[in-house]
Design a protein around this motif. Structure first.
Motif: not given
Length: 140
Positions: A47-51, A24-28, A31-32
Motif C-alpha cells: 500500500e502507499q502507506e507501507g507493506l 493478525v494484520f501488521c503494517s510495516i 516495508g517493501r
C-alpha cells in the motif's frame, strides 16, 4: 475443475472451513514486498502507506510487530472465479446480519474471510447456513 462464476452455484456449493491458528494484520511503514518473508505471511499487500502482512499471530509476536485484533481465517472452499459477481457481497451481508466484521481476501482459487477470532464459530455457522439455503434452493 474450472472456476465458477454463477453466484447461486458458488453459494450452494461452498464449504466454509476454518484454518488452524489465529492471524493478525501488521503494517510495516517503510516495508517493501518480500521483506519479512521468513515470517511466512499468508498474504501481503503493498500500500502507499507501507507493506501490509497477514501473519500467524505467533510469528508477529516473535518478530515484535504491532497489530490490532486477532482473526480466524475461513476459507470458502469453492473454486470461485475472480470474475464472479456477488460472492463477496453475499458473504459480507450474511456476516453483517450477525454483526460480524469480515475482511475478504480473494486468491486465484478460493476466497478467504478473516473474522474476529472470538466469533469464528458464529461466522462459520452463518456461512454454512448460507450455503445450505442456496444448496436447497438449487435442489428444489
Amino acid at each position: 475443475m474450472s472456476a465458477i462464476t454463477d453466484l447461486d452455484t458458488l453459494l450452494g456449493s461452498m464449504s466454509p472451513c476454518a484454518s488452524d491458528g489465529q492471524f493478525v494484520f501488521c503494517s510495516i511503514a517503510d516495508g517493501r514486498y518480500g521483506m519479512h518473508a521468513e515470517l511466512a505471511p499468508v498474504a501481503s499487500f503493498q500500500e502507499q502507506e507501507g507493506l501490509t502482512l497477514v501473519l500467524p499471530q505467533q510469528a508477529a509476536e516473535r518478530a515484535g510487530l504491532a497489530y490490532e485484533g486477532v482473526f480466524a481465517m475461513i476459507t470458502l472452499n469453492v473454486h470461485s472465479s475472480l470474475a464472479a459477481v456477488g460472492l463477496t457481497a453475499a458473504v459480507a451481508a450474511e456476516l453483517t446480519k450477525a454483526g460480524i466484521s469480515a475482511n475478504v481476501l480473494a486468491a486465484c482459487f478460493h476466497d478467504h474471510i478473516f473474522v474476529p477470532a472470538a466469533r469464528a464459530s458464529e461466522a462459520l455457522a452463518a456461512l454454512n447456513a448460507l450455503a445450505q439455503r442456496h444448496a436447497a434452493n438449487r435442489a428444489g
